[in-house]
Design a protein around this motif. Sequence first.
Motif, PDB file in Angstrom:
ATOM      1  N   LYS A 178      41.047 -34.804  -3.219  1.00  0.00           N
ATOM      2  CA  LYS A 178      41.565 -34.429  -4.540  1.00  0.00           C
ATOM      3  C   LYS A 178      40.576 -34.811  -5.639  1.00  0.00           C
ATOM      4  O   LYS A 178      40.410 -34.082  -6.629  1.00  0.00           O
ATOM      5  CB  LYS A 178      42.922 -35.098  -4.781  1.00  0.00           C
ATOM      6  CG  LYS A 178      44.050 -34.527  -3.927  1.00  0.00           C
ATOM      7  CD  LYS A 178      45.343 -35.310  -4.146  1.00  0.00           C
ATOM      8  CE  LYS A 178      46.462 -34.783  -3.242  1.00  0.00           C
ATOM      9  NZ  LYS A 178      47.707 -35.569  -3.409  1.00  0.00           N
ATOM     10  N   ASN A 179      39.911 -35.972  -5.482  1.00  0.00           N
ATOM     11  CA  ASN A 179      38.895 -36.397  -6.455  1.00  0.00           C
ATOM     12  C   ASN A 179      37.727 -35.414  -6.481  1.00  0.00           C
ATOM     13  O   ASN A 179      37.199 -35.080  -7.545  1.00  0.00           O
ATOM     14  CB  ASN A 179      38.381 -37.804  -6.128  1.00  0.00           C
ATOM     15  CG  ASN A 179      39.386 -38.884  -6.479  1.00  0.00           C
ATOM     16  OD1 ASN A 179      40.226 -38.690  -7.353  1.00  0.00           O
ATOM     17  ND2 ASN A 179      39.289 -40.025  -5.813  1.00  0.00           N
ATOM     18  N   ARG A 224      38.688 -32.333  -8.388  1.00  0.00           N
ATOM     19  CA  ARG A 224      38.636 -32.535  -9.849  1.00  0.00           C
ATOM     20  C   ARG A 224      37.201 -32.496 -10.368  1.00  0.00           C
ATOM     21  O   ARG A 224      36.926 -31.938 -11.432  1.00  0.00           O
ATOM     22  CB  ARG A 224      39.311 -33.864 -10.216  1.00  0.00           C
ATOM     23  CG  ARG A 224      40.838 -33.821 -10.120  1.00  0.00           C
ATOM     24  CD  ARG A 224      41.472 -35.044 -10.735  1.00  0.00           C
ATOM     25  NE  ARG A 224      41.325 -36.214  -9.880  1.00  0.00           N
ATOM     26  CZ  ARG A 224      42.205 -36.581  -8.948  1.00  0.00           C
ATOM     27  NH1 ARG A 224      43.297 -35.853  -8.745  1.00  0.00           N
ATOM     28  NH2 ARG A 224      42.000 -37.663  -8.221  1.00  0.00           N
ATOM     29  N   ARG A 225      36.287 -33.079  -9.589  1.00  0.00           N
ATOM     30  CA  ARG A 225      34.872 -33.076  -9.985  1.00  0.00           C
ATOM     31  C   ARG A 225      34.323 -31.640  -9.999  1.00  0.00           C
ATOM     32  O   ARG A 225      33.629 -31.230 -10.933  1.00  0.00           O
ATOM     33  CB  ARG A 225      34.065 -33.949  -9.025  1.00  0.00           C
ATOM     34  CG  ARG A 225      32.618 -34.162  -9.445  1.00  0.00           C
ATOM     35  CD  ARG A 225      31.864 -34.914  -8.352  1.00  0.00           C
ATOM     36  NE  ARG A 225      32.371 -36.268  -8.181  1.00  0.00           N
ATOM     37  CZ  ARG A 225      31.902 -37.329  -8.819  1.00  0.00           C
ATOM     38  NH1 ARG A 225      30.929 -37.175  -9.693  1.00  0.00           N
ATOM     39  NH2 ARG A 225      32.404 -38.524  -8.605  1.00  0.00           N
ATOM     40  N   LYS A 243      35.477 -29.628 -12.953  1.00  0.00           N
ATOM     41  CA  LYS A 243      34.763 -29.939 -14.206  1.00  0.00           C
ATOM     42  C   LYS A 243      33.487 -29.107 -14.316  1.00  0.00           C
ATOM     43  O   LYS A 243      33.167 -28.583 -15.389  1.00  0.00           O
ATOM     44  CB  LYS A 243      34.406 -31.432 -14.256  1.00  0.00           C
ATOM     45  CG  LYS A 243      35.558 -32.337 -14.616  1.00  0.00           C
ATOM     46  CD  LYS A 243      35.066 -33.769 -14.715  1.00  0.00           C
ATOM     47  CE  LYS A 243      36.224 -34.729 -14.981  1.00  0.00           C
ATOM     48  NZ  LYS A 243      35.764 -36.141 -15.023  1.00  0.00           N
ATOM     49  N   ILE A 252      45.082 -27.331  -8.594  1.00  0.00           N
ATOM     50  CA  ILE A 252      44.793 -27.678  -9.997  1.00  0.00           C
ATOM     51  C   ILE A 252      44.329 -26.451 -10.779  1.00  0.00           C
ATOM     52  O   ILE A 252      43.671 -26.554 -11.815  1.00  0.00           O
ATOM     53  CB  ILE A 252      43.757 -28.818 -10.103  1.00  0.00           C
ATOM     54  CG1 ILE A 252      42.460 -28.477  -9.363  1.00  0.00           C
ATOM     55  CG2 ILE A 252      44.354 -30.124  -9.583  1.00  0.00           C
ATOM     56  CD1 ILE A 252      41.356 -29.533  -9.560  1.00  0.00           C
ATOM     57  N   GLU A 311      31.758 -41.328 -11.899  1.00  0.00           N
ATOM     58  CA  GLU A 311      31.948 -40.122 -12.704  1.00  0.00           C
ATOM     59  C   GLU A 311      30.682 -39.714 -13.446  1.00  0.00           C
ATOM     60  O   GLU A 311      30.396 -38.548 -13.644  1.00  0.00           O
ATOM     61  CB  GLU A 311      33.096 -40.329 -13.708  1.00  0.00           C
ATOM     62  CG  GLU A 311      34.460 -40.368 -13.058  1.00  0.00           C
ATOM     63  CD  GLU A 311      34.787 -39.091 -12.289  1.00  0.00           C
ATOM     64  OE1 GLU A 311      34.468 -37.996 -12.772  1.00  0.00           O
ATOM     65  OE2 GLU A 311      35.349 -39.204 -11.185  1.00  0.00           O
TER      66      GLU A 311
END
Length: 408
Positions: free
Chosen positions: A20-21, A24-25, A28, A88, A234
């Motif tokens: 999931k991380n 998200r990356r 972006k 997402i 990040e």
Amino acid sequence: MALIVQKYGGTSVGTTDRIKNVARRVAKWQAQGHQVVVVVSAMSGETNRLIAMAREIQASPDPRELDVIASTGEQVTIGLLSMALKDIGVDAVSYTGWQMPMITDSAYTKARIQSIDDKRMRADLDAGRVVVVAGFQGIDESGSLTTLGRGGSDTSAVAIAAALKADECQIYTDVDGVYTTDPRVVPEARKLSTITFEEMLEMASLGSKVLQIRSVEFAGKYKVKLRVLSSFEEEGEGTLITFEEDENMEKAVVSGIAFDRNEARINVKGVPDKPGIAYQILGPVADANIEVDMIIQNMGESGTTDFSFTVPRGEYQKALTILRDVQTHVGAAKVDGDDKIAKVSIIGVGMRSHTGIASTMFRTLAEEGINIQMISTSEIKVSVLIDEKYLELGVRVLHKAFGLDQAQ
């Protein structure tokens, strides 16, 4: 807008939360207007689990069928990551290696890429989708699944970046870049902002585990810009691996120190000094698929010579057995060796234009009472073989001697 290929290794996708991380990356990057292709490995430990299962069925698994089994790990990851992206609000599509297709030769478990058909990927990218590709795998001309060997997902990512003429290939891993040496051994090790392909190739071949050597070779051949980044941070620029040498690189005589504990030395003593003797010794070793690294032949007396070379530590006993069979045939007086040794290497393109680098290395080790057993050099590296017990001390003093702990 740029076309970016990102690769995430097994630890980066080791759990559903980490997947999931990653989603998200990736989201972006796409939100910034970039086209993104994501290449993923199997979840950490999964490939080992699959191979272990295969060995429970067949002690020496059939290579073709082993590839069928091993390739399933990545298939799970691409499905999960594509679902995480869709969840997402990012349109994504997953492809296995054979669906692209990525054509390889038929050397099962260690196949080499021959060509990539990029039509489907380009169509999806133009339609605004993120393309998620299974690394480590392809298909041969007969339609059989193949895998590229350990670390093959790095090679998959670079090959796809080359085929798509991507602006950059980003390798996300559990470190945030390439360091002057292993920070676990030298806490003062610095992260490099840039490094040349030549230097990275030497570091990969000499023990640095940041990138798989075949992926660096591929990137150098096709001029693919590589960047190593952390999947757990990040922010950060990571390390850019480039094919140009800039002016600053000339100032850094030594860029990094690599080391390898996986070494063993074999000595064949009292060998007749005559043409063909090296082949008679190393031929049977090569026939057994044992890789030989450093080689030294000394000028002997009374018509004999001593011959020394290194092999991977795991192949040490096998090589000794072979050479003791060869001993009588070549007329050697003695065969012995040592598997408690290590190789330390200094690397830098700046060595081309500076003298005295090797002597500084030898003096630094001598001052610490570290004996050098073998030496190997190239235009941009010097490697020495030392007792394993002195490895960490040797790396630390060399790191300081060449000013690698100082900001450039």
